[in-house]
Motif scaffolding. Sequence first.
Motif, short mmCIF file in Angstrom:
data_model
loop_
_atom_site.label_atom_id
_atom_site.label_comp_id
_atom_site.label_asym_id
_atom_site.label_seq_id
_atom_site.Cartn_x
_atom_site.Cartn_y
_atom_site.Cartn_z
N MET A 172 0.85 -1.20 0.00
CA MET A 172 0.00 0.00 0.00
C MET A 172 0.88 1.24 0.00
SD MET A 172 -3.38 0.62 2.21
CE MET A 172 -2.77 -0.08 3.74
N GLY A 173 0.59 2.18 -0.88
CA GLY A 173 1.40 3.38 -0.98
C GLY A 173 0.92 4.46 -0.03
N GLU A 174 1.84 5.26 0.41
CA GLU A 174 1.51 6.35 1.32
C GLU A 174 1.70 7.69 0.63
OE1 GLU A 174 4.59 5.36 3.97
OE2 GLU A 174 3.39 3.99 5.19
N PHE A 175 0.87 8.63 1.02
CA PHE A 175 1.13 10.02 0.67
C PHE A 175 2.00 10.59 1.77
CE2 PHE A 175 -2.95 9.84 -1.76
CZ PHE A 175 -2.43 10.21 -2.98
N THR A 176 3.09 11.20 1.39
CA THR A 176 4.04 11.68 2.37
C THR A 176 4.18 13.20 2.28
OG1 THR A 176 5.22 9.62 2.09
CG2 THR A 176 6.38 11.35 3.26
N THR A 177 4.27 13.81 3.45
CA THR A 177 4.52 15.24 3.52
C THR A 177 5.92 15.45 4.09
OG1 THR A 177 2.19 15.70 3.92
CG2 THR A 177 3.75 17.43 4.52
N PHE A 178 6.72 16.25 3.43
CA PHE A 178 8.06 16.59 3.91
C PHE A 178 8.05 18.06 4.32
CE2 PHE A 178 8.44 13.24 0.83
CZ PHE A 178 9.38 12.38 1.36
N GLU A 179 8.66 18.33 5.46
CA GLU A 179 8.65 19.71 5.93
C GLU A 179 9.96 20.04 6.61
OE1 GLU A 179 5.22 20.58 8.25
OE2 GLU A 179 5.35 22.72 7.78
N CYS A 180 10.54 21.19 6.23
CA CYS A 180 11.81 21.63 6.81
C CYS A 180 11.52 22.71 7.85
CB CYS A 180 12.72 22.18 5.72
SG CYS A 180 14.24 22.90 6.38
N GLY A 181 11.98 22.45 9.08
CA GLY A 181 11.76 23.43 10.14
C GLY A 181 12.69 24.63 10.02
N ALA A 182 13.75 24.50 9.23
CA ALA A 182 14.73 25.58 9.14
C ALA A 182 14.32 26.66 8.13
CB ALA A 182 16.10 25.01 8.77
N CYS A 183 13.88 26.25 6.94
CA CYS A 183 13.58 27.25 5.91
C CYS A 183 12.11 27.28 5.51
CB CYS A 183 14.45 27.01 4.67
SG CYS A 183 13.94 25.58 3.69
N GLY A 184 11.32 26.32 6.03
CA GLY A 184 9.90 26.31 5.71
C GLY A 184 9.56 25.57 4.43
N TYR A 185 10.56 24.93 3.81
CA TYR A 185 10.28 24.14 2.61
C TYR A 185 9.26 23.05 2.93
CZ TYR A 185 10.66 20.82 -1.15
OH TYR A 185 10.35 19.96 -2.16
N ARG A 186 8.33 22.82 2.00
CA ARG A 186 7.29 21.83 2.22
C ARG A 186 6.95 21.13 0.90
NH1 ARG A 186 3.36 21.15 6.31
NH2 ARG A 186 1.41 20.40 5.47
N ALA A 187 6.84 19.83 0.96
CA ALA A 187 6.37 19.06 -0.20
C ALA A 187 5.24 18.18 0.29
CB ALA A 187 7.50 18.21 -0.78
N GLU A 188 4.11 18.25 -0.38
CA GLU A 188 2.95 17.52 0.08
C GLU A 188 2.50 16.50 -0.97
OE1 GLU A 188 0.54 21.04 0.89
OE2 GLU A 188 0.12 20.14 2.84
N HIS A 189 1.81 15.47 -0.45
CA HIS A 189 1.18 14.50 -1.33
C HIS A 189 2.18 13.80 -2.26
CE1 HIS A 189 -2.95 14.88 -0.23
NE2 HIS A 189 -3.31 14.14 -1.24
N VAL A 190 3.35 13.50 -1.72
CA VAL A 190 4.36 12.78 -2.50
C VAL A 190 4.09 11.29 -2.34
CG1 VAL A 190 6.81 12.35 -2.79
CG2 VAL A 190 6.01 14.63 -2.12
N ARG A 191 3.87 10.61 -3.44
CA ARG A 191 3.55 9.18 -3.36
C ARG A 191 4.81 8.37 -3.07
NH1 ARG A 191 0.02 8.81 -8.74
NH2 ARG A 191 1.30 10.62 -9.17
N TRP A 192 4.65 7.39 -2.18
CA TRP A 192 5.78 6.58 -1.75
C TRP A 192 5.29 5.14 -1.62
CZ3 TRP A 192 9.65 8.71 2.38
CH2 TRP A 192 10.76 7.87 2.46
N GLY A 193 5.80 4.24 -2.44
CA GLY A 193 5.44 2.83 -2.33
C GLY A 193 4.68 2.33 -3.53
#
Length: 94
Positions: free
Chosen positions: A1-22
């Motif tokens: 089963m694939g997951e939607f993954t959210t990546f977030e950087c606490g230092a600069c605020g970079y964010r990537a949402e809904h990245v499929r993994w699996g």
Amino acid sequence: MGEFTTFECGACGYRAEHVRWGAGQLDPRVRFLPAVCHHCQKIVEVELTGRDILIEEFTCPDCGHAVLFFEKGDSYKCPRCRAPGLGIAQAGYW
Ligand SMILES: [Zn+2]
Ligand SMILES: [Zn+2]
């Protein structure tokens, strides 16, 4: 089963949402992995369906440059500011 993954950087605020993994829930042949494109300085999802991660080269869907895959267990760095400790959260399944 694939997951939607959210990546977030606490230092600069970079964010990537809904990245499929699996592998897909409906069709397990469909596979995606997150990867870092150093040219775009962001996380992109790369489709692996029917491809061999060990022998093929994978490129950024946006700019065509080679990408580096995320591996589970790595300590993640922000693709934009390179700060360690990129936050990762699951946000549902696909
Ligand atoms: Zn950052
Ligand atoms: Zn790119």
